[in-house]
Design an enzyme around this catalytic site. Structure first.
Site, PDB file in Angstrom:
ATOM      1  N   ARG A  45      40.937  31.835  37.222  1.00  0.00           N
ATOM      2  CA  ARG A  45      39.903  32.419  36.618  1.00  0.00           C
ATOM      3  C   ARG A  45      40.262  32.832  35.122  1.00  0.00           C
ATOM      4  O   ARG A  45      39.253  32.738  34.460  1.00  0.00           O
ATOM      5  CB  ARG A  45      39.679  33.958  37.628  1.00  0.00           C
ATOM      6  CG  ARG A  45      38.765  33.879  38.748  1.00  0.00           C
ATOM      7  CD  ARG A  45      39.421  34.817  39.740  1.00  0.00           C
ATOM      8  NE  ARG A  45      40.727  34.215  40.189  1.00  0.00           N
ATOM      9  CZ  ARG A  45      41.040  33.322  40.983  1.00  0.00           C
ATOM     10  NH1 ARG A  45      40.020  32.819  41.550  1.00  0.00           N
ATOM     11  NH2 ARG A  45      42.084  32.691  41.306  1.00  0.00           N
ATOM     12  N   ARG A  91      49.068  34.944  28.572  1.00  0.00           N
ATOM     13  CA  ARG A  91      49.755  35.456  29.882  1.00  0.00           C
ATOM     14  C   ARG A  91      51.111  35.186  29.829  1.00  0.00           C
ATOM     15  O   ARG A  91      51.403  34.157  29.770  1.00  0.00           O
ATOM     16  CB  ARG A  91      48.821  34.741  31.113  1.00  0.00           C
ATOM     17  CG  ARG A  91      49.531  35.061  32.484  1.00  0.00           C
ATOM     18  CD  ARG A  91      48.733  34.765  33.556  1.00  0.00           C
ATOM     19  NE  ARG A  91      47.556  35.626  33.813  1.00  0.00           N
ATOM     20  CZ  ARG A  91      46.698  35.550  34.797  1.00  0.00           C
ATOM     21  NH1 ARG A  91      47.037  34.746  35.856  1.00  0.00           N
ATOM     22  NH2 ARG A  91      45.626  36.202  34.896  1.00  0.00           N
TER      23      ARG A  91
HETATM   24  N1   CP Z   1      42.190  37.486  38.716  1.00  0.00           N
HETATM   25  C1   CP Z   1      43.202  36.726  37.924  1.00  0.00           C
HETATM   26  O1   CP Z   1      43.833  37.214  37.205  1.00  0.00           O
HETATM   27  O2   CP Z   1      43.101  35.652  38.536  1.00  0.00           O
HETATM   28  P1   CP Z   1      43.998  34.248  37.873  1.00  0.00           P
HETATM   29  O3   CP Z   1      45.430  34.520  38.119  1.00  0.00           O
HETATM   30  O4   CP Z   1      43.390  33.199  38.463  1.00  0.00           O
HETATM   31  O5   CP Z   1      43.530  34.192  36.422  1.00  0.00           O
END
Ligand code: CP
Length: 305
Positions: free
Chosen positions: A51, A101
């Site tokens: 996401r 991230r």
């Molecule tokens: N909510 C969220 O951070 O999903 P992902 O890990 O898929 O980015």
């Protein structure tokens, strides 16, 4: 130059502006389709994501900009030992804004000291995830029409759940908030979050191990996945992973207008039978991520439309 490392970097007024901008984008996406023409977003993901990375990329593409980046540390020079500081110093020359991230808490803050373009924290270890919180807030606003006078249940892995930590910070600034912290002993909310955002502000809260006992009081139920990747041993994970499963039976105990949120990915903690319940808002929540991230990119790049 502004960064977004912690949700508290944004004032309440700025969050309201972002929500209003996201709503305008939803209403008239064509108005924004060239707003970031010739701008480049770099997505530096040292940890897996569906996401956050894809909604950031979709956001920049929907603004007419371009994207580049990597989706795992193994395909970057981090695998050869390059530091986060050097990585962002270099990528600052290739992109106008960076969403990052990283599994280490504080890595985006370090990055922000070495980058010459805005850094967005797209999740740092078990610490914070401010853009998920913006997504959560847009969903709450659409579902409830307010941020005040809400009883908010947070259920599951409150220890490692970075989305929970950021959401508690954001909601702690509104009046009439009551938190219900639902977790097993081993996955309780860390003291840095409880002290800074709940106790220091005198916010009412209770802790419970039982979802059934408290679900009837909740306006919002924020379910979370047990964060397997942050556990030191498999045995503890296996013991705790199915501690909470939201079922149709449990939903019968909830208010008719309770809203179920989940940052996703879901593993087993919400029965798929709930997906068709009108109170299930988690897929809507994931879709909102694209629009609030469009609004955030516009703000950090200081683009006026
Ligand atoms: N909510 C969220 O951070 O999903 P992902 O890990 O898929 O980015």
């Amino acid at each position: 130059m502004r960064n977004l490392i912690n949700i508290m970097d944004l004032s309440v007024e700025e969050i309201e502006e972002l929500i209003s901008l996201a709503d305008d984008i939803i209403a008239d996406p064509q108005k924004y389709q060239d707003a970031c023409r010739h701008k480049i977003l770099a997505t530096l993901f040292f940890e897996p994501s569906t996401r956050t990375r894809l909604s950031f990329e979709s956001a920049m593409l929907s603004l007419g900009g371009n994207v580049l980046g990597f989706s795992e540390a193994a395909s970057s020079s981090a695998s050869k030992g390059e530091s986060v500081a050097d990585t962002v110093a270099v990528v600052s020359g290739y992109a106008d804004i960076i969403a990052m991230r990283h599994p280490k808490e504080g890595a985006p803050l370090v990055a922000s000291a070495h980058a010459t373009v805005p850094i967005i924290n797209a999740g740092d270890g078990g610490h914070y995830h401010p853009t998920q919180t913006l997504t959560d807030l847009l969903t709450i606003y659409h579902e409830k029409g307010r941020f005040s006078n809400l009883t908010i249940g947070l259920c599951g892995d409150l220890k490692f759940g970075r989305t929970v930590h950021s959401l508690i910070g954001a909601m702690s600034r509104y009046a009439g908030i009551r938190f219900v912290l639902i977790s097993p002993e081993e996955l309780k909310l860390p003291s840095f979050v409880k002290q800074e955002y709940i106790k220091a502000k005198g916010i009412e809260y209770i802790q419970s191990e039982s979802l059934e006992e408290v679900i009837g009081d909740l306006d919002l139920l924020y379910m979370t996945r047990v964060q397997k990747e942050r556990f030191f041993n498999e045995e503890d994970y296996l013991r705790l992973k199915d501690f909470y499963i939201l079922t149709e039976e449990k939903m019968k105990l909830a208010k008719k207008d309770m809203c179920v949120l989940h940052p996703l990915p879901r593993v087993n903690e919400i029965s798929t039978a709930i997906d068709s319940d009108p109170r299930a808002c988690y897929f809507k929540q994931a879709h909102f991520g694209r629009y609030i991230r469009m609004a955030l990119i516009l703000k950090l790049l200081e683009v006026q439309v």
